[in-house]
Structures are given as structure tokens and as C-alpha cells.
Scaffold this active site. Structure first.
Site, PDB file in Angstrom:
ATOM      1  N   GLU A  49      10.835   0.546  -3.358  1.00  0.00           N
ATOM      2  CA  GLU A  49      12.137   0.386  -2.506  1.00  0.00           C
ATOM      3  C   GLU A  49      13.064  -0.554  -2.635  1.00  0.00           C
ATOM      4  O   GLU A  49      14.133  -0.430  -2.495  1.00  0.00           O
ATOM      5  CB  GLU A  49      11.541   0.518  -1.016  1.00  0.00           C
ATOM      6  CG  GLU A  49      10.647   1.949  -0.703  1.00  0.00           C
ATOM      7  CD  GLU A  49       9.202   1.885  -1.053  1.00  0.00           C
ATOM      8  OE1 GLU A  49       8.800   1.029  -1.639  1.00  0.00           O
ATOM      9  OE2 GLU A  49       8.682   3.147  -1.421  1.00  0.00           O
ATOM     10  N   HIS A  71       5.121   7.185   8.912  1.00  0.00           N
ATOM     11  CA  HIS A  71       5.931   8.115   8.735  1.00  0.00           C
ATOM     12  C   HIS A  71       6.755   8.764  10.159  1.00  0.00           C
ATOM     13  O   HIS A  71       7.459   9.619   9.840  1.00  0.00           O
ATOM     14  CB  HIS A  71       5.187   9.352   8.111  1.00  0.00           C
ATOM     15  CG  HIS A  71       4.522   8.942   6.707  1.00  0.00           C
ATOM     16  ND1 HIS A  71       3.718   7.916   6.635  1.00  0.00           N
ATOM     17  CD2 HIS A  71       4.995   9.484   5.582  1.00  0.00           C
ATOM     18  CE1 HIS A  71       3.552   7.978   5.073  1.00  0.00           C
ATOM     19  NE2 HIS A  71       3.884   8.904   4.630  1.00  0.00           N
TER      20      HIS A  71
HETATM   21  C1  LIG Z   1       5.929   1.581   0.231  1.00  0.00           C
HETATM   22  C2  LIG Z   1       5.640   3.188  -0.083  1.00  0.00           C
HETATM   23  N1  LIG Z   1       6.568   3.739  -0.558  1.00  0.00           N
HETATM   24  C3  LIG Z   1       6.351   5.195  -0.732  1.00  0.00           C
HETATM   25  C4  LIG Z   1       5.453   5.861   0.000  1.00  0.00           C
HETATM   26  C5  LIG Z   1       5.005   7.262  -0.094  1.00  0.00           C
HETATM   27  N2  LIG Z   1       4.044   7.627  -1.014  1.00  0.00           N
HETATM   28  C6  LIG Z   1       2.809   7.747  -0.575  1.00  0.00           C
HETATM   29  S1  LIG Z   1       1.761   7.944  -2.013  1.00  0.00           S
HETATM   30  C7  LIG Z   1       3.007   7.924  -3.268  1.00  0.00           C
HETATM   31  C8  LIG Z   1       2.613   7.652  -4.613  1.00  0.00           C
HETATM   32  C9  LIG Z   1       1.600   6.832  -4.954  1.00  0.00           C
HETATM   33  O1  LIG Z   1       1.159   6.892  -6.231  1.00  0.00           O
HETATM   34  P1  LIG Z   1       0.336   6.050  -6.858  1.00  0.00           P
HETATM   35  O2  LIG Z   1       0.240   4.680  -6.511  1.00  0.00           O
HETATM   36  O3  LIG Z   1      -0.260   6.316  -8.152  1.00  0.00           O
HETATM   37  O4  LIG Z   1      -1.332   6.410  -5.953  1.00  0.00           O
HETATM   38  P2  LIG Z   1      -1.940   7.846  -5.939  1.00  0.00           P
HETATM   39  O5  LIG Z   1      -1.256   8.688  -4.759  1.00  0.00           O
HETATM   40  O6  LIG Z   1      -1.905   8.427  -7.067  1.00  0.00           O
HETATM   41  O7  LIG Z   1      -3.593   7.636  -5.839  1.00  0.00           O
HETATM   42  C10 LIG Z   1       4.289   7.651  -2.571  1.00  0.00           C
HETATM   43  C11 LIG Z   1       5.544   7.596  -3.079  1.00  0.00           C
HETATM   44  C12 LIG Z   1       4.473   4.837   0.407  1.00  0.00           C
HETATM   45  N3  LIG Z   1       3.255   5.323   1.186  1.00  0.00           N
HETATM   46  N4  LIG Z   1       4.611   3.642   0.612  1.00  0.00           N
END
Ligand SMILES: Cc1ncc(C[n+]2csc(CCOP(=O)(O)OP(=O)(O)O)c2C)c(N)n1
Ligand SMILES: Cc1ncc(C[n+]2csc(CCOP(=O)(O)OP(=O)(O)O)c2C)c(N)n1
Ligand SMILES: [Mg+2]
Ligand SMILES: [Mg+2]
Lengths: 351, 330, 351, 330
Positions: free
Chosen positions: B66, B135
Site C-alpha cells: 500500500e 475491514h
Molecule cells: C496490508 C494488507 N493489504 C491487503 C490485504 C487484503 N488481502 C488479504 S490476503 C491478500 C493476499 C495475500 O497474499 P499472500 O501474502 O500470498 O498470502 P495468501 O493469501 O496467498 O496465503 C490481500 C491482498 C490485507 N489483508 N492486508
């Protein structure tokens, strides 16, 4: 199965050694005239620096961050830029800013505590001083990205310090650059210290250049007191940048002064270390080369010094003659149009 | 607002999508970046289909960062683009805050107008959708307290489209918070052609004589409902602030001078929320008209509970009605 | 002088191949009993996952992030931990959390939208679910640092995803760990996707393991669907951690489900890719090995499945029988002592 | 406050240094981390000498990374330490904000008390020292608006020591903002022994009958000066709030009920600053006692100017006097 997946390596570049001896096989295609211009810019940067330090001590200016010792890390890179390329500095790149085209009186006005010193005159393509460490690397990515989108041949050279490499912004910037193949060249000026923190405690990585590996970028370490090396590395990196390959260039140099005029480096660093680096002075080194090459003589040397001093004292005069800002200027640039509340506050201030 | 003739009933998500599409068609410098805004169309589908129309050069799913989304948008804006950056949920705006606070908000002032940051930072905002922790936040006050930023929150599909178009065209950085519980809550007739709603102008949604309610976003509807339920006993004026920074002080003062009373409704925690500023503005500019203290119906000064208990948290029709009654009876 | 300054390499480890054939030279010293326990934990994780997905569809729970396909990336690492080691999960590590000792009914309570599900029962050393991606890596560093300061033999295993590697927090955490030589093991679960962003667009780096190089940390990539490899890599990394050498372990695995129950992966990914990975199922792979080794038979297999189902249905019963929180619980845990204003707000809520 | 017998005249910097030293001597879990806090003793020398006494294990100069300073402190606090983390200037708190907002403030609540975060986040704060951009900010409102955090701002050396000791001992995360223009502005007799000043209690610094001034930090002295200059014409009560979250509403309300008038003074921008909350509290709890509108004398809603023009920005004695006179004459 346990196997090596990937190998990486980090190179080091030096063209002029500490005695001013040039590795001709690596010397970038610079005419004698170019070399002189670079020399002049380095001297000008140093005289500017010395003058501002003096004026600061006299109370005519506020906090100032000296660039002494880092002239080659600024002038080589800035000399490699075309007018269409952008310069995104931190707060220590006065030398690069001047060479890029910001008049010395403007920079002086900034250090004298006046916003107009950050109003870089159009069309000079460099951003204002960035104080929050590392944050500017992201602006550099955005600017480069915009240039790429429009299909312009324009790259962005940004500066940050060894300290800045620890910031999240730096990481996110390099990663974005890698993903979007933006025309960026990230200079990392490893001047040994981030205020009182030595480079060795800033990160456990052997070099700062290797941080490039984490993002799939090109990374190279150069002798930051060798203006041919810094020029050459940036020139090469710019060519990659135009083709969408961003680079990280670590310049190994040294902050000869206190961190800023508010700092006292004696609190935390060994004077012997400073002495050691005094012998590696980037201007002396170039001078040795130029004398040996026969493109420098005492007369020229003195003239360059005098011209620099003259140009700067004129700039200081000009800067100090600048009219005070009006109180309305506090309110005028917050938004394109001044909201009611700011109008009321201005009236209150004037009442 | 110049309302065009052809209208369609759409949700807020669709209205926002339309605004984005029309601005992108009109102005090649408008671009979208943010997590999952591309092929996926955003987790709430606000950018749905735009990737197919404008391609991955202009509708960009970014890495998960972000700070970079905001920081790169600043650079893009400085160099001639008009980025509309999405933060996936308002709870992940804090990492973007430094760039907004230190640079987006200050670049014009710092450079005496040489460099400007015409960007929009969009995010779904507020609670009421039974979401995970982080959220359901309402961070508007952080941005309002930051001079140099504008803050806009729409309350309906029609508002959303006109305000977003204005935000994109605005020469300054705009934080645009979209009440996620209104995203699909109802449809409204929205002009198909582009139109703008000026930033900085409030909207008197319901006229009344005895008390003014100041609200925005999802709280507008809840406030209106409270006002309607009381219609036989109290004449309530309801104002949708729309733009929170710079706020339309004239509209607020005018209304409170007429009614003599005010209640402010917001989801964010009460302590140092925007309700406090509004109450103070009224104090300062309409004191002699006040027949009762201005009151705030707001989120409690606690973290927002997980879904099971979130109904305890947000202002609801009952709490608002009670405060209106108390204030009028004061 | 242009010379190579440093060379780096990234290794890959796989012990059990896709057919369940074990490279005995690399097999960690696990007894048959250990292997059975790991298998049981993997099945339990999967049944937990399937049950919660079902309950979510029935509306008995809120958003849930399925771990399907990642069982080996969770159970191998968690099995390597001692009771004194900490687990710092993201939101997808239900399998690891369960093995670390959090009862399934507690986890269920969390996904049913109730803070008490984040109240990890003492003395289980794992942090609550961290939703803001990547932020927990810094907590992991702080926890490890505290353990080191007190001279405890305790390391911290943290989890984050491929997406998280782009966040500034991740960068700053790894850098701090390198500088302070904290007992950290950073698992990077590369499950191919961060919601809709494929790994290839998350970063231009060839591997995520090589991000370790930027911080002078150990980095290795392992087959994340091979529970022997994940166990072995973590066991080794823990030994390094106790001696103050932090590691990054990239587990290459796959998110078989939608990102969460709020997501629809069909919008953005090719079902063929999912099919491909179905063949690499981590449980099937271990099962093949165990059948071949003779430590698995149909009866045992069924028993493990049934026990898991039974344990989980009991947990769900227990969880659903939990008393509602009282409204005062909204206010009670904001500070150690409830300030006047919260008392007044509680009264207002109850009025 | 139990004032011990032996006192010495010290600056605020020295008082803070003493507080840190004594708490570190007493409690081995207290530790200091931040940029340049070690050998250099901090850029304002607040931690001067502590590195020599306690060593680099407990007084740690960190890499340049504010998110990490806050985030690692959270982990340290969770695992039994009492970290006192320094952010070098308040202008660099935004990168630490996400960790404070998302985790420090919420960990106790999130885990129903299983995990707690007894940390202090210190920073030099406010303007008036002719510093660079980003070195003169007043970000208290951002933290006050975040439930789960405490916010403390001392106004003198004596206050600084007692409040910092309380902050370190507090079981919850405390944001401790130190007015940098008071760091060396004057010396004050400070007890050598340790003592505490309870968090959450305001201090009536000067009693008065006609109007209440609410201030904190560097604005306290400026307010007192204004009050003193008016002493022959207006009887001003001056309250030092000390703790801004949770604020001592009882003391505020009691005073305003007595005086019937109030002026709030702060350096931060007016819009949505803490002055707004205080004005609203008075509105809600002392409305009928008010003889005039509560007013705010605050920073303008602009970025803070560079040194040359900063005097235009901050509330000064004149502006406060004018507002006091206007309010009493209302
Ligand atoms: C700082 C932040 N930005 C955005 C989100 C929304 N979000 C939740 S999970 C996710 C993707 C995460 O991907 P990854 O780190 O690969 O973990 P995975 O879900 O694949 O286990 C996003 C963008 C969040 N929870 N926290
Ligand atoms: C985000 C941020 N944190 C802290 C500071 C205070 N500060 C100014 S310069 C500096 C050290 C920077 O070191 P480095 O990046 O190596 O650059 P150098 O000063 O050596 O050129 C610090 C800590 C700042 N300006 N910004
Ligand atoms: Mg440096
Ligand atoms: Mg992933």
C-alpha cells in the site's frame, strides 16, 4: 534432491584508482572537455557546500546537510543525465541539483528556510528535497512509470542513502520497478553512516548492491569517489533503463562532515576513519588524473576555484535580496483553490 | 448537477464503475492501480471489466504494497497522469498514510505550485458487512486532519458517480471513501452521461425545522430512517455532507441557525472523530442559535468488534432517534 | 577494475518426490511414529478445513481462508517446533495453529466472528491471526529478540505469503533480524497467488528465497508439498536460529481453494493450473510413501479420517455451545483499566 | 505526586534521561530502541549516557525503519519486555502508525487480554525550533482517535519525569510526545528520586474564575503567559491536560462549569484537532454553563511553513490573549 537453483553475483567497478591512475579499458567515452566540466561541477559543489556551512555558522541559514566527500557520487551520475531525464534527490544532493540546472540561489533560499527554494524552476526536471528518508524512491518509480506509459525516452535517477535501504519504501519501490520494468536508476549512496549508525549495523548484507537481487534488478557496487566509475555505471544503467531494466548502483563513499549542521559526529565516530577517507578525496583524485593527462594546470585550477566562489557569492547576494514571502503565501498553495476556512484563517492572522 | 436524460437503476458499485469507465474514455491520463483491480475487477468489483476495455497498462493489479500504491501514484501524478489508486480495504490505508501525509498533501505547497498531485485514493470504507478485523474501519478523521487532502464520501449511487468524477478531475489529492455496506444495498436511477457533483458542497436531503442531522456515507440512510420515524413528532433536517474536507461550513451553519439544534452521526470512534470538528464549528459559528447541546452519535471508543458483535458498535436508528428526542426535549 | 565482489546461491530441497519416493540421504531423522503423527496432523488440518468451508456455506461462520493444498507447508514446520518456540501465523495457518496446541473449537470460534477465538489459551505460544498482510513478521522479530535477550532457547517461526514479501514490513523485519541476529525462521508460503495476483507479477525475482540475500540471511527454497522437506528445512533453520542465524524458507506450494470464502478464483485463474497441482497433493504424496514403507494401511487411513471428523464435530459442537459475549466485553479489553468514557459508553449502550 | 526531598534544577531533556535511567535500573525488562539512541544519545540527547551504562543490548540504535521500530517493540512487549521506542521526530511517526493502529492499540482487545503491549513510543514533537520540513508536526490527534492507545504530553521537566515513569509502567501502549521547544527552554527543580504522575489526570496550573484555558505541552507556557498578561482584567484558569487519551473530562467539566467559558490552545492544525474533541466534550457536558462559545486557538489548516515563516503559524501570546478577551467580552 538438494541442488543449487540460482547463482547471483555482484560486481565492483573502479576506473580511476586512489592515485588518479585510470584503467583506460574502462574509461567512459568522455572528451577532455567533458572531464573539465565534471571537474568544474565538483569544485562548484564543494565551494557551494563550504559557503553554506559558513553561512549556517553565521546564523544566516538553518539546518544544512553537507555533501563534502560525495562530489563524485553526485556529479558523475548527474552528468550522465539528459535534460529529459529526471533527478529525484534526497536532502544531500546539492551538487547533483546544481548540475541538473537548479540555480544556486534557489537552493540557498531553501536552506534559508523558505519554501520558494523548493520551487524548482520549470522545465528543470528534478523534485524538491525529500526529507523523509527513502520515501522519494517511490516517487521516482511513479515518475518513471508515467514516462514509460507515454512512450517517452526519459529515465529517472533517484538518490538515497545507506540508511534509506532499511526503509519499507525503498523495498516497495525496487519491487514495483522490477515488476513494471520502469526506467529507474536507484543510486544508493553508501557514505558509511546514517547519522550515527555505521553501515555495518544498518544491515547484515555484505553489500548494498546485492539488495537488487531481491527484486530481480541489476545491481553493481562502484567506487563512489571515482567520478568516471559513477558516470560510467549510471550511463550504462540509463541505457538499460530506457529499455525497461532498472538498476541499483551502490556508491561507496564517505560523509566527510557531520550528518548535518545540527549533528556532532565526534560523539560517535573515530577521527582516524575520517582521516583515512580524506586521502581518498574525489576531487583530488580527478585532479591528479587531469594533471597527469595534461588537461589541468595551476592557472586553470585557480580559475575554477575563483569562478565558483564568485558565482556563489553572487547567488547568495541574489538569494538574500529576495523579498519576504507574504503571509497569504502560507495559505495560497495548500489547494488549487483556497477554501473558505483558509480565507478566514488568513484574515485572522492579519487581524 | 446537470442531470442528463437517460438514467438506469444501478448499485453504487456500478455507478462507480461507470464513472471510472467514462473518465478513462475521456482522458487518457486517467489510470487505475491497486491490489486485484485488474482481471479480478477488485474484491468488490468496482473496477470490473475495465481491465478488458483498457488493458493491463491502464488497469493495474499491483503487488501487495500500500505504501507503494500511494507513493507510486504520487510520482505518476507529478509526471502528468491522473492515477486512481485503490486501497483494498480502509483498514490497510495506514501503510499508505505516510505518503499521503508527507507528500501528497504537501507537494503543491512545498514546491509553491510547481508540482501537484491530482490523484484519487479510493477505498471501501466502514462496517456493516460482517467482515474480518481491519475491514470495518472508518478512518476519515485521519485524512481530514491533514491539510492539503480533500476527503469525499458518497451516500448513494447517484452521489457516488458525480462525486467520483469530480474527484478525478480535481487538481488536488482526494481521498474517496466508499461505504461498503451501500455498495449493493440498493439501486438508484443514475444518469448514463457523465455529470459532476461539486466537491465542498453539502446536500440538504430532507428539510426540517427543529433539528439538524449531519451525516455522510452509510449513516445518511440510517439517519434519514430515524428522521422519518420521528416525522410526526419532530421536524428533522438531514444534511449529507458529501465532502468532509473542505467541509461546507456555510450549509451547516445556515441549517443550525434555522433549527437551533444538531446531532452528528458517524461510524468512526467518537473520540476526536469528525463529529467533534462539526460540533466545534457549530459552537463557534452558531452558538447563539443553539437551544440544546450538539450531540454525537458515533462508534464507541473501542476497536471495532468482530462480525458477531458489530451490531453493538455502529450507530443505529434507535440510538439516533433517542438522541434526536433527547436533544429536542433538552 | 571491474570484478566480481560477491557470489550468492539459492538452493532447492525436495526429499519426497511427487510419487512419494524418498531421497533417503536427505530424510530427516523421523521415526515411523513421527511420520504417522505428521500424517495425522495433515489429515486433521484438511478435515478441519473442509468442515469450516461447509459450515461457512451454511452461514454458520464468516469469512474463512482455506489451507487446502498447503498442509505440508504447515505441518512439517509446526512439527519441528518445541513447546518453547513461538508460532506467528498469518490467517491461513489453521493447520499449524492446531498442531501447536490451539484447540479446534477456539479457532472455530474465531472464524465464527468472535474475539474469543483469538484468545490463544495459555501457555500455547502462538499469536492470534494477523490479517494485515506481512505486519506479523515484525512481531516475530520482536518476540525472538526478547527471547534472545533473556537467553532463552526459543525461536520464532513466522508465516507469510508470497504477497507479503512485497510489503515494507517484511523487508524491515528481515533486515532487523539480520542485524540483531534474532532466532527467527521466516516461512514464505509461495502458494502461487496473492488473491488474483500470480507469483510472477508479485516480484521480478526468480525466487522468493533469494530475498534473504538482501539481508545477509540464509535462504532456501523447498518443495512445499513435501512434508519431509519442510520439516527438515525448518529443523535445520531452528538450529541456526538458536545460534543467532535467521533464515528465510520459501515453500513452493499451491492454494487449491479460492483465496477466501469471499473470493471466486475462477475470475482470474486457469482451472488447468489447479488440476496440475491436484496431482501434487501433499497428503497423497505422504500416503504413497507410507504405504510403500508399510506404515500405512486402509484401516489406519480410515481411522485417521474418522478420528479427525469426530474430533472436529465435537469441537464444532463445543464452539457453538459457547455463551454469547456480554456487551461489557466490547469495552473490557481496550485498556487494562476501563476509562470513564468507556464506562459511560457502556451505560449508553445498555440504556 | 509524592515529591521526594532532594531536587535538582534540570532541563526536560535531563529529566527524561533521569526517568529512563531510573526505570532501567529498577526493571531489567525496560529497554530503549530507536534511531541514533545509542552511542549518539539521540539527536536531542534524551538517551545520552544510557548506552554507556546499560550497554548496546538495552540501548539500541536501530536501522532506519520506523515501521520496524514500532513493530519490533510490539513483539518485544508481547514477549515480556518493556520497550521504550523512540521515533526521531514526530514527522516520521506515520510509518510507525500502521503498527500502532492495527496492532499495539488492538492486541489486548483482539486476544481478550492474553497478549498485551506495554510499550512506550516516544517522539520529539511540535514546532518552534526552526527545523526542517517534517520536524515541526503535532500529530497527537491521530493517536487520540485510535482506541487502545494512551497519549501523554508533558509541559515541564518535572511533569516529564513523573509522566514518563508512569508511561513506562503502564500496562498499555503509550504514545509519549515531548515538546521539543521545551527540551532546553528552562530548568526546573525535579526530585532526584523516582516519582510518578498518574496518567489520565489533568493539572490545574493556575486557578481562575472567568475563563478556562485548556492546553498541553509547549502551549501551556504560552497560555500561562497570556493569562498572566491579562491578570488585571480577566481571571483565567489554566489547565494542563497532561494525558490527552484518556483525557480527564471531569477536571475539564468542573472548571468550565465554574468559569462558563473556555479557550483551547494547540499547535496542531485546527481542523479535526484535539481542540475539536475538547470543545465537543464541553458542549455535551457543560452546555448550560457556557456564557460564550468555546474557541480554539490552533495551528492553521496548512502545512507547517519552513523556519522562516513558522512564527506565522503557531499560536502565540497575542493570539491567545485576543481570543480570551473576545470570549469574555462575548
Ligand atoms: C496490508 C494488507 N493489504 C491487503 C490485504 C487484503 N488481502 C488479504 S490476503 C491478500 C493476499 C495475500 O497474499 P499472500 O501474502 O500470498 O498470502 P495468501 O493469501 O496467498 O496465503 C490481500 C491482498 C490485507 N489483508 N492486508
Ligand atoms: C523516515 C525518516 N526517519 C528518520 C529521519 C531522520 N534522519 C534524517 S537523515 C537520517 C539518516 C539518513 O542516513 P542515510 O540514508 O545513510 O543518508 P545520509 O544522511 O547518510 O546521506 C535520519 C535518521 C528522516 N529524515 N526520515
Ligand atoms: Mg548514509
Ligand atoms: Mg499467496
Amino acid at each position: 534432491m538438494r541442488k543449487v537453483l540460482h547463482n547471483f553475483s555482484i560486481e565492483y567497478l573502479q576506473v580511476l584508482d586512489e592515485n588518479g591512475v585510470c584503467d583506460e579499458s574502462l574509461k567512459p567515452p568522455l572528451s577532455d572537455d567533458d572531464v573539465k566540466k565534471m571537474y568544474e561541477a565538483m569544485v562548484f559543489a564543494r565551494v557551494f557546500d563550504e559557503t553554506l556551512l559558513k553561512l549556517q555558522r553565521e546564523g544566516r541559514m538553518y539546518t544544512f546537510a553537507s555533501l563534502r566527500g560525495q562530489e563524485a557520487s553526485q556529479i558523475g551520475p548527474a552528468y550522465a543525465l539528459s535534460a529529459d531525464d529526471w533527478l529525484v534527490p534526497s536532502y544531500r544532493e546539492s551538487g547533483a541539483n546544481l548540475l541538473k540546472g537548479t540555480p544556486p540561489e534557489v537552493l540557498y533560499v531553501y536552506f534559508a528556510g523558505d519554501e520558494r527554494g523548493n520551487s524548482i524552476p520549470s522545465p528543470v526536471k528534478h523534485l524538491p528535497v525529500a526529507v523523509p528518508v527513502g520515501t522519494q524512491t517511490l516517487h521516482a518509480v511513479g515518475i518513471a512509470w508515467a514516462a514509460k506509459m507515454r512512450g517517452e525516452k526519459s529515465a529517472v535517477l533517484s538518490f538515497c542513502g545507506d540508511g534509506a535501504t532499511s526503509k519499507g519504501d525503498f523495498h516497495e519501490a525496487l519491487n514495483f520497478a522490477g515488476v513494471y520494468k520502469t526506467p529507474n536508476v536507484f543510486m544508493v549512496i553508501n557514505n558509511g553512516w546514517a547519522i550515527s549508525l555505521p553501515r555495518s549495523k544498518q544491515t547484515a548484507a555484505e553489500t548494498l548492491a546485492q539488495k537488487a537481487i531481491a527484486y530481480g534488478l541489476r545491481g553493481i557496487q562502484v567506487d563512489g569517489n571515482d567520478v568516471f566509475a559513477t558516470y560510467s555505471a549510471v550511463k550504462e544503467a540509463l541505457e538499460f533503463a530506457y529499455r525497461g531494466v532498472p538498476s541499483v548502483i551502490e556508491c561507496v563513499t564517505y560523509r566527510m562532515s557531520d550528518h548535518t549542521t545540527s549533528d556532532d559526529a565526534k560523539k560517535y565516530r573515530d577521527p582516524e576513519e575520517v582521516e583515512l577517507w580524506r586521502k581518498r578525496d574525489p576531487i583530488d583524485r580527478l585532479k591528479k588524473y587531469m594533471y597527469a593527462k595534461g588537461i589541468m594546470n595551476k592557472e586553470y585550477e585557480e580559475k575554477v576555484q575563483q569562478n565558483s566562489e564568485k558565482r556563489i557569492s553572487e547567488a547568495v547576494k541574489k538569494a538574500e535580496a529576495i523579498q519576504e514571502q507574504e503571509p497569504i503565501d502560507l495559505f495560497k498553495y495548500v489547494y488549487a483553490d483556497m477554501p473558505l476556512r483558509l480565507k478566514e484563517q488568513y484574515e485572522e492572522l492579519m487581524s | 448537477m446537470a442531470v442528463a436524460k437517460v438514467t438506469t437503476a444501478v448499485t453504487m458499485v456500478q455507478a462507480l464503475n461507470l464513472a471510472l469507465r467514462q473518465e478513462m474514455e475521456k482522458d487518457p491520463s486517467v489510470m487505475i492501480l491497486g491490489e486485484d483491480v485488474g482481471k479480478n475487477g477488485g474484491v468488490f468489483r468496482v473496477t470490473d471489466g475495465l481491465y478488458d476495455i483498457f488493458g493491463e497498462e491502464r488497469v493495474i493489479s499491483t503487488p501487495l504494497a500500500e505504501t507503494a500504491v500511494a507513493g507510486a501514484a504520487i510520482g505518476l501524478a507529478i509526471n502528468g497522469m491522473k492515477p486512481v489508486a485503490e486501497i483494498q480495504f480502509e483498514g490497510f490505508m495506514p501503510p499508505a498514510f505516510d505518503q499521503m501525509f508527507s507528500h501528497a498533501a504537501k507537494m503543491r505547497n512545498r514546491s509553491r505550485g510547481r508540482f501537484t498531485v491530482p490523484m484519487v485514493l479510493r477505498a471501501p470504507y466502514g462496517g456493516g458487512v460482517r467482515a474480518l478485523e481491519h475491514h470495518s474501519e472508518s478512518p476519515e478523521a485521519y485524512f481530514i486532519h491533514t491539510p492539503g487532502l480533500k476527503v469525499v464520501i458518497p451516500s448513494s449511487p447517484q452521489e457516488a458517480k458525480g462525486l467520483l468524477i469530480s474527484a478525478i478531475r480535481d487538481p488536488d489529492p482526494v481521498v474517496f471513501l466508499e461505504p461498503k455496506r451501500l455498495y449493493r444495498a440498493f439501486k438508484e436511477e443514475v444518469p448514463e452521461d457523465e455529470y459532476t457533483i461539486p466537491l465542498g458542497k453539502a446536500n440538504v436531503v430532507k428539510e426540517g425545522k427543529e433539528i439538524t442531522v449531519l451525516a455522510w456515507g452509510a449513516m445518511l440512510k440510517v439517519s434519514l430512517e430515524a428522521a422519518n420515524r420521528l416525522k410526526d413528532t419532530i421536524s428533522v433536517e438531514v444534511i449529507d455532507l458529501r465532502t468532509l474536507a473542505p467541509v461546507d461550513e456555510e450549509a451547516i451553519v445556515k441549517s443550525v441557525k434555522k433549527t437551533g439544534r444538531a446531532v452528528i452521526v458517524h461510524e468512526a470512534p467518537k473520540n476526536c472523530g469528525f463529529g467533534a470538528e462539526l460540533s466545534s464549528i457549530i459552537m463557534e459559528k452558531a452558538f447563539l442559535s443553539l437551544k440544546a447541546p450538539v450531540k454525537r452519535v458515533a462508534g464507541w471508543d473501542t476497536p471495532i468488534p468482530l462480525p458477531k458483535y458489530e451490531d453493538y458498535y455502529y450507530p443505529n436508528v434507535d440510538r439516533i432517534m433517542k438522541e434526536l428526542q433527547r436533544t429536542v426535549a433538552f
